[in-house]
Design an enzyme around this catalytic site. Structure first.
Site, mmCIF file in Angstrom:
data_model
loop_
_atom_site.group_PDB
_atom_site.id
_atom_site.type_symbol
_atom_site.label_atom_id
_atom_site.label_comp_id
_atom_site.label_asym_id
_atom_site.label_seq_id
_atom_site.Cartn_x
_atom_site.Cartn_y
_atom_site.Cartn_z
ATOM 1 N N THR A 21 0.687 -1.206 0.072
ATOM 2 C CA THR A 21 0.151 -0.073 -0.051
ATOM 3 C C THR A 21 1.002 1.583 -0.079
ATOM 4 O OG1 THR A 21 -1.862 0.996 0.967
ATOM 5 C CG2 THR A 21 -0.327 0.302 2.605
ATOM 6 N N GLY A 23 2.820 4.371 1.173
ATOM 7 C CA GLY A 23 3.550 4.738 2.088
ATOM 8 C C GLY A 23 4.127 3.694 3.051
ATOM 9 N N ASP A 91 9.346 -0.881 -8.685
ATOM 10 C CA ASP A 91 8.580 -0.304 -7.549
ATOM 11 C C ASP A 91 6.959 -0.359 -8.145
ATOM 12 O OD1 ASP A 91 7.003 1.311 -5.814
ATOM 13 O OD2 ASP A 91 8.355 2.933 -6.076
#
Length: 215
Positions: A21, A23, A91
């Protein structure tokens, strides 16, 4: 070069994708793994995205546009990594777009059924085929939602700070449900409290050993 690959039995042409998720620390881990393994990086494009800020301001109007944009960009990036011959840390995965973000927008009423069906049809035609180059490993980062929300506030992206906190709780729950049923690639789950890449240099060795055992 590639000493860490040899030490931990990680193929030099591997493509390892970091999922989790918002953060949770995907970018930090991506950079550290790539640096240690002498791999290239593939980052989610936030700067230059013509829809992201608009989406946070008006979910209903921009959800479909944003998802189509992400699908196209991630598809092109996946092809690029394999054309290079692998050796990448990525990422965020392409799979999260449909199973989490598009689904959440539809469930919340931010995306119409027509747009949702069109998006899913396109995703399945592009990604869920034998010809799509899937990653060798998904590293899923998980942690306590309150800690993650604190990290979001600390990094200071205004459009995220202005987002209602309920959105982040909903997103976290959906991620947990998604990873439980994900089968498109091998998965390594890492709790963010198991390592500290900023203050503990040995943390990366702990993670690499886990990766080597899976690959």
């Amino acid at each position: 070069m590639y000493e860490a690959c040899e030490k931990y039995g990680i193929p030099r042409d591997a493509i390892i994708t970091i999922a989790g998720t918002v953060g949770v620390g995907k970018s930090t881990l991506t950079k550290k793994l790539a640096e240690t393994l002498d791999f290239r990086t593939s980052f989610e494009k936030v700067d230059g995205n013509p829809y992201l800020e608009k989406y946070y301001q008006d979910f209903n109007r921009w959800s479909f546009h944003l998802q189509i944009y992400f699908l196209a960009e991630r598809f092109k990036e996946q092809k690029r990594m394999f054309q290079y011959g692998g050796g990448f840390i990525q990422d965020r995965s392409i799979y999260e777009d449909t199973a989490i973000f598009a689904q959440m927008n539809y469930d919340n009423g931010s995306m119409s059924k027509e747009d949702f069906d069109t998006y899913n049809s396109l995703f399945n035609a592009m990604v869920m085929t034998p010809y799509f180059p899937h990653p060798n490993l998904i590293i899923y980062l998980e942690g306590d939602i309150d800690e993650i929300v604190g990290r979001i506030g600390t990094r200071g992206r205004q459009m995220e700070i202005d987002t209602p906190v309920e959105y982040w709780y909903n997103l976290h729950r959906r991620y947990e449900d998604w990873i439980e049923n994900f089968t498109s690639a091998p998965v390594l789950r890492l709790n963010i409290n198991e390592y500290d890449l900023v203050n503990d240099e040995k943390s990366i060795d702990y993670i690499l050993a886990k990766i080597g055992r899976v690959l």
